[in-house]
Design an enzyme around this catalytic site. Structure first.
Site, mmCIF file in Angstrom:
data_model
loop_
_atom_site.group_PDB
_atom_site.id
_atom_site.type_symbol
_atom_site.label_atom_id
_atom_site.label_comp_id
_atom_site.label_asym_id
_atom_site.label_seq_id
_atom_site.Cartn_x
_atom_site.Cartn_y
_atom_site.Cartn_z
ATOM 1 N N ASP A 183 -6.970 4.178 -4.687
ATOM 2 C CA ASP A 183 -7.683 4.239 -3.188
ATOM 3 C C ASP A 183 -8.202 5.403 -2.956
ATOM 4 O O ASP A 183 -8.795 6.219 -3.904
ATOM 5 C CB ASP A 183 -6.796 3.521 -2.143
ATOM 6 N N LYS B 291 0.926 -1.375 -0.157
ATOM 7 C CA LYS B 291 0.020 -0.096 -0.099
ATOM 8 C C LYS B 291 0.850 1.243 -0.045
ATOM 9 O O LYS B 291 1.861 1.180 0.513
ATOM 10 C CB LYS B 291 -0.831 -0.099 1.184
HETATM 11 P P1 NDP Z 1 -13.050 7.640 -2.982
HETATM 12 O O1 NDP Z 1 -12.063 8.261 -2.847
HETATM 13 O O2 NDP Z 1 -13.529 7.120 -4.303
HETATM 14 O O3 NDP Z 1 -14.274 7.903 -2.234
HETATM 15 C C1 NDP Z 1 -14.063 7.691 -0.491
HETATM 16 C C2 NDP Z 1 -15.585 8.047 -0.069
HETATM 17 O O4 NDP Z 1 -15.432 8.080 1.390
HETATM 18 C C3 NDP Z 1 -15.952 9.643 -0.334
HETATM 19 O O5 NDP Z 1 -17.304 9.667 -0.456
HETATM 20 C C4 NDP Z 1 -15.179 10.115 1.012
HETATM 21 O O6 NDP Z 1 -15.998 11.300 1.340
HETATM 22 C C5 NDP Z 1 -15.847 8.963 1.976
HETATM 23 N N1 NDP Z 1 -14.663 9.302 2.921
HETATM 24 C C6 NDP Z 1 -13.020 8.948 3.058
HETATM 25 N N2 NDP Z 1 -12.604 9.415 4.278
HETATM 26 C C7 NDP Z 1 -13.879 9.670 4.847
HETATM 27 C C8 NDP Z 1 -13.610 9.911 6.254
HETATM 28 N N3 NDP Z 1 -12.533 9.748 7.234
HETATM 29 N N4 NDP Z 1 -14.719 10.199 6.935
HETATM 30 C C9 NDP Z 1 -15.934 10.133 6.168
HETATM 31 N N5 NDP Z 1 -15.968 9.935 4.997
HETATM 32 C C10 NDP Z 1 -14.686 9.436 4.291
HETATM 33 O O7 NDP Z 1 -12.242 6.047 -2.521
HETATM 34 P P2 NDP Z 1 -12.955 4.318 -2.701
HETATM 35 O O8 NDP Z 1 -14.287 4.744 -2.822
HETATM 36 O O9 NDP Z 1 -11.761 3.961 -3.582
HETATM 37 O O10 NDP Z 1 -12.718 3.826 -1.223
HETATM 38 C C11 NDP Z 1 -13.399 3.607 -0.163
HETATM 39 C C12 NDP Z 1 -13.010 2.680 0.681
HETATM 40 O O11 NDP Z 1 -12.810 1.408 -0.154
HETATM 41 C C13 NDP Z 1 -11.686 2.715 1.124
HETATM 42 O O12 NDP Z 1 -11.737 2.161 2.600
HETATM 43 C C14 NDP Z 1 -10.866 1.928 0.303
HETATM 44 O O13 NDP Z 1 -9.579 1.661 1.148
HETATM 45 C C15 NDP Z 1 -11.677 0.793 0.092
HETATM 46 N N6 NDP Z 1 -11.191 0.082 -1.239
HETATM 47 C C16 NDP Z 1 -11.163 0.683 -2.459
HETATM 48 C C17 NDP Z 1 -10.954 -0.196 -3.566
HETATM 49 C C18 NDP Z 1 -10.803 0.416 -4.988
HETATM 50 O O14 NDP Z 1 -10.648 -0.409 -5.857
HETATM 51 N N7 NDP Z 1 -11.003 1.799 -5.110
HETATM 52 C C19 NDP Z 1 -10.719 -1.711 -3.421
HETATM 53 C C20 NDP Z 1 -10.769 -2.165 -2.104
HETATM 54 C C21 NDP Z 1 -11.318 -1.403 -0.983
HETATM 55 P P3 NDP Z 1 -15.164 12.883 0.845
HETATM 56 O O15 NDP Z 1 -15.144 12.729 -0.656
HETATM 57 O O16 NDP Z 1 -16.064 13.866 1.444
HETATM 58 O O17 NDP Z 1 -13.952 12.584 1.559
HETATM 59 O O1 2IT Z 2 -7.512 -1.834 -0.975
HETATM 60 C C1 2IT Z 2 -7.651 -2.408 -2.281
HETATM 61 O O2 2IT Z 2 -7.665 -3.526 -2.623
HETATM 62 C C2 2IT Z 2 -7.411 -1.315 -3.066
HETATM 63 N N1 2IT Z 2 -7.623 0.042 -3.041
HETATM 64 C C3 2IT Z 2 -7.200 -1.801 -4.687
HETATM 65 C C4 2IT Z 2 -5.656 -2.324 -4.874
HETATM 66 C C5 2IT Z 2 -5.601 -2.594 -6.159
HETATM 67 O O3 2IT Z 2 -4.144 -2.855 -6.637
HETATM 68 O O4 2IT Z 2 -6.433 -2.652 -7.134
#
Ligand code: NDP
Ligand code: 2IT
Length: 450
Positions: free
Chosen positions: A165, A125
């Protein structure tokens, strides 16, 4: 004291200030107890001491010029945690809360998640405390270029393959990839989540959210139940939340909430995904804009929440999908969900539930899909992007989505069977942790000590 307790005690002294990392380690070590009782091979090979320590922790300085011409300085990181079963793989997070402990928790989780996919990828990460909010497109570009100017020497298509992420989506991956290409004069699959014109995979954007819904479907199947007709609450409004809502609609369920760091939307008619995409992917606006476009929806700002709880989890639902961030669902939220009749929790975010909350779900024996199993569809599809890049070809959406579907089904089966093997039927936390761990730990033993 058991082997895992001894190891945890030691880590909790050394890394007392890294609470998220210790939380992620504790969850895994508790799950491993039955496995560690059944054999002393892991203790003999000091696997817990070795697997909890990153192979390499890279920290660098990122200097960049803002639009006023002023110099800005941020911290950049890459935690290369474990490469026993494949090249390092995992996302990059840009968020002010990023620090070494947060990235170690995410990198540690990634080892087991990636192992569960059944694909040859190690765990990593990275990211920065850079806050993309309110930055211009040019500032984002200059930051990404400077970040890559430091990171490029540590990554490669068979070395370490970062992705997105929180705060890192298609735009950022584009700038990062452009910089890598320019610096190294190579065109290789060194990042995933790329644009479709330059090596990206169809269905990668959708993969994490879709995968979480596929996983929920598999959990329900074990009780001859289905998502169709279920009222669902979703937190977050980013990549994972959007495509979780989209797939829920497609399978006939009704997602009624989304949230961001400022507030939440409750839309009893079902979240309008086209509007949500317009607000978050195109305009990059707050959810108040959703309310403007869908006046019948209700907007609740975080200031109106009861302190220490998350208003999303107070909404009555059949199934809950935390898709925002770590520790967004605590014990009180978990109890509220149960009291309101929630029968399923599937985690799209990483470590969204506190350990107390997880125990509430496990004790109640509802369907609980832990993050490293339920959200593994994102990284799995990233690996499918690596396969396509390596063979210089691209697959159809249907082909990638069908592979994703199979992978999620297999992860569920593996976790469920492993739980059964250790007489913890239905406990997918234990099943996923043991199944993910065993493959990596056995590989570490086979690869020797060095
Ligand atoms: P994005 O940046 O696209 O979206 C994140 C969302 O969560 C936004 O709506 C954001 O609001 C909100 N958020 C983030 N931090 C906070 C906080 N501290 N308090 C309240 N709201 C918060 O990220 P992703 O959708 O990609 O990621 C979301 C989750 O999924 C994370 O935990 C990430 O690690 C996990 N994940 C992502 C993957 C991927 O492929 N993208 C794969 C597997 C897991 P705001 O915009 O207002 O900050
Ligand atoms: O938490 C996760 O698994 C991710 N943000 C995606 C990682 C990736 O390499 O696609």
């Amino acid at each position: 004291m058991s082997y895992s307790q001894v190891v945890y005690d030691r880590l909790s002294k050394i890394y007392a200030h890294q609470s998220e990392y210790l939380q992620a380690v504790l969850e895994v070590l508790v799950s491993l107890e039955p496995l560690l009782k059944s054999t002393n091979i892991y203790e003999k090979n000091k696997i817990l001491e070795r697997i909890t320590e990153p192979e390499r922790l890279i920290q660098f300085k990122v200097e960049w010029l803002d639009d006023k011409g002023e110099i800005q300085v941020n911290k950049g990181y890459r935690v290369q945690f474990n490469s026993a079963i494949g090249p390092y793989k995992g996302g990059l997070r840009f968020h002010p809360s990023v620090n070494e402990g947060v990235l170690k928790f995410l990198g540690f989780e990634q080892i087991f998640k990636n192992s569960l996919t059944g694909l040859p990828i190690g765990g990593a990460k990275g990211g920065s405390d850079f806050d993309p909010k309110g930055k211009s497109d040019n500032e984002i570009m200059r930051f990404c270029q400077s970040f890559m100017l430091n990171l490029y020497r540590h990554i490669g298509a068979t070395v370490d393959v970062p992705a997105g992420d929180i705060g890192v989506g298609g735009r950022e991956i584009g700038y990062l990839y452009g910089a890598y290409k320019k610096i190294t004069n190579t065109y290789e699959g060194v990042l995933t989540g790329k644009g479709l014109n330059f090596g990206g995979s169809l269905a990668r954007t959708e993969a994490t959210g879709y995968g979480t819904v596929y996983f929920a479907r598999e959990m329900l199947k074990t009780k001859n139940d289905a998502l169709e007709g279920k009222i669902c609450t979703v937190s977050g409004a980013g990549n994972v939340a959007i495509y979780c809502c989209e797939k829920l609609h497609q399978v006939g369920a009704k997602p009624i909430t989304v949230s961001d760091s400022r507030g939440m939307i409750l839309d009893e008619n079902g979240i309008n995904v086209d509007v949500l995409k317009q607000v978050k992917e195109v305009e990059r606006a707050s959810l108040t804009r959703y309310k403007e476009l869908v006046p019948s929806a209700k907007y609740i700002s975080v200031d109106e929440y009861k302190k220490g709880t998350n208003a999303v989890w107070s909404v009555k639902c059949d199934a809950a999908f935390p898709c925002a961030t770590q520790n967004e669902l605590n014990k009180e939220d978990a109890i509220t969900l149960l009291n309101n009749g929630c029968k399923l929790v599937a985690e799209g975010a990483n470590m969204p539930s506190s350990i107390d909350a997880i125990n509430v779900f496990l004790d109640a024996k509802i369907h609980y899909g832990p993050a490293k199993a339920a959200n593994a569809g994102g990284v799995a599809t990233s690996e499918l992007e690596m396969q396509q890049n390596a063979s210089m070809c691209s697959w159809s959406f249907e082909k990638v989505d069908s592979k994703l579907n199979d992978i999620m089904t297999h992860i569920h089966e593996n976790a469920a069977m492993t739980a059964k093997e250790f007489k913890a039927d239905g406990n997918l936390v234990l099943g996923a942790n043991i199944a993910g761990f065993r493959k990596v730990a056995d590989s570490m033993i086979a690869l020797g000590v060095m």
